[in-house]
Design a protein around this motif. Structure first.
Motif, PDB file in Angstrom:
ATOM      1  N   THR A  94      -2.506  -2.671  -7.608  1.00  0.00           N
ATOM      2  CA  THR A  94      -2.330  -2.773  -6.156  1.00  0.00           C
ATOM      3  C   THR A  94      -2.959  -4.045  -5.601  1.00  0.00           C
ATOM      4  OG1 THR A  94      -2.258  -0.362  -5.899  1.00  0.00           O
ATOM      5  CG2 THR A  94      -2.758  -1.652  -3.942  1.00  0.00           C
ATOM      6  N   SER A 101       0.827  -1.210   0.000  1.00  0.00           N
ATOM      7  CA  SER A 101       0.000   0.000   0.000  1.00  0.00           C
ATOM      8  C   SER A 101       0.861   1.260   0.000  1.00  0.00           C
ATOM      9  CB  SER A 101      -0.918   0.005   1.233  1.00  0.00           C
ATOM     10  OG  SER A 101      -1.756  -1.123   1.222  1.00  0.00           O
ATOM     11  N   GLN A 141       3.716   0.882  -3.626  1.00  0.00           N
ATOM     12  CA  GLN A 141       3.240   0.450  -4.938  1.00  0.00           C
ATOM     13  C   GLN A 141       3.778   1.275  -6.117  1.00  0.00           C
ATOM     14  OE1 GLN A 141       1.826  -2.196  -5.770  1.00  0.00           O
ATOM     15  NE2 GLN A 141       0.919  -1.861  -7.781  1.00  0.00           N
ATOM     16  N   PRO A 142       3.822   2.612  -6.052  1.00  0.00           N
ATOM     17  CA  PRO A 142       4.339   3.370  -7.205  1.00  0.00           C
ATOM     18  C   PRO A 142       5.756   2.976  -7.609  1.00  0.00           C
ATOM     19  CG  PRO A 142       3.173   4.833  -5.717  1.00  0.00           C
ATOM     20  CD  PRO A 142       3.290   3.514  -5.008  1.00  0.00           C
ATOM     21  N   TRP A 174      -0.782   3.560  -8.669  1.00  0.00           N
ATOM     22  CA  TRP A 174      -1.183   2.451  -7.805  1.00  0.00           C
ATOM     23  C   TRP A 174      -1.833   1.333  -8.621  1.00  0.00           C
ATOM     24  CZ3 TRP A 174       0.122   6.751  -5.153  1.00  0.00           C
ATOM     25  CH2 TRP A 174       0.686   6.574  -3.887  1.00  0.00           C
TER      26      TRP A 174
END
Length: 306
Positions: A176, A128, A131-132, A173
């Motif tokens: 995800t 969370s 992620q990027p 994201w």
């Protein structure tokens, strides 16, 4: 005794998080070409290869990339990879013991269910947050550096900016959900298996708590993790690397893979996945244990000197 001896005092959270992040970066530096080869094999089949380039096996993929794109292509996305590990591993590995103790209420013995729950929790938390960095890493690894082919991205920061401008926050994201699923599986399998193998070795006095013990435990954890996590890993890679509109969702990506390429598509890149996860686990856990112990020795000496 090989390496640093375990500390009498349990390492504080800061030491565990810093040790995990540093060890993961060391492991990435050593095993990154295997990870890049895995990504190329996983995305092969979703579209026609550029100029007829096909990859065959992990070492064949590495050889083809070096021949067609140069040795530097094996480290495409390394900067994003190190950024990812710095924040990702420090959370999923560094927080594991504390979360496990939280679920057990501080008791020393933790059941397998509690260990799995702790691994899933820290894995989901890490994804969370990081992620990027994973999206950018995967896209760089999938990007071909061929003459006459315009690169998709020219730098890490440019990639973050480009994705945000063209795909919004959802782009950064992207994937995800499958990544949380994948990393929850990886994290709980990796850490729980390592925990259990190490405990069994020490309980039966097969080895002492040193480098050989950590090596065997990490290798076993890497193999079990690869078997369980490979299908989700392939879907995650395909979906995160895909241009907008190619797949409606991660589930849609899975369905298209199944209908067009069959069940074997979910285990594409299994050998490089195992080579990478196995070697990554060995380097990371061995380094993690040693950095953690070295930091505790330094901490204690500093406290004694003051």
């Amino acid at each position: 005794m090989v390496g640093f001896k375990p500390s009498d005092a349990p390492p504080p959270l800061g030491v565990k998080m810093a040790s995990a992040g540093a060890a993961a970066c060391v492991a990435d530096l050593i095993t990154f070409p295997l990870d890049t080869a895995k990504v190329r094999l996983q995305i092969q089949g979703e579209k026609k290869g550029v100029e007829g380039i096909r990859y065959r096996g992990v070492f064949g993929t590495i050889s083809t990339m070096v021949r067609t794109e140069g040795p530097r292509s094996l480290y495409n996305g390394l900067v994003a990879g190190l950024q990812r590990q710095t924040c990702f591993a420090s959370i999923r590995i560094g927080l594991y013991d504390n979360v496990k103790n939280f679920y057990t209420g501080g008791t020393e013995q933790a059941s397998i269910l509690v260990r799995i729950l702790a691994g899933c929790t820290t894995g989901a938390m890490a994804v969370s947050f990081a992620q990027p960095t994973d999206v950018v890493k995967v896209r760089f690894q999938a990007q071909m550096n061929l003459g006459g082919v315009a690169p998709r991205y020219t730098g890490t920061m440019q990639a973050y900016k480009h994705i945000f401008q063209n795909e919004g926050m959802r782009g950064l994201w992207k994937g995800t959900l499958p990544n949380i699923t994948r990393n929850a599986l990886v994290n709980c399998t990796e850490l729980v298996t390592y925990d259990l193998i190490k405990e069994a070795i020490l309980k039966h006095r097969l080895l002492s708590d040193n480098l050989p013990c950590h090596f065997v435990s990490a290798f076993g954890a890497g193999f079990v993790t690869t078997v369980i996590a490979s299908p989700v890993d392939v879907v995650k890679t395909r979906y995160m690397n895909s241009p907008p509109g190619l797949y409606k969702s991660a589930i849609n990506c899975s369905w298209i893979m199944m209908t067009k390429e069959g069940p074997s598509a979910f285990y594409k890149g299994f050998v490089p996945s195992f080579l990478r996860l196995g070697s990554w686990n060995v380097v990371m856990f061995v380094t993690f244990e040693q950095i953690k112990r070295a930091m505790m020795v330094t901490k204690m000496r500093y406290e004694e000197g003051n």
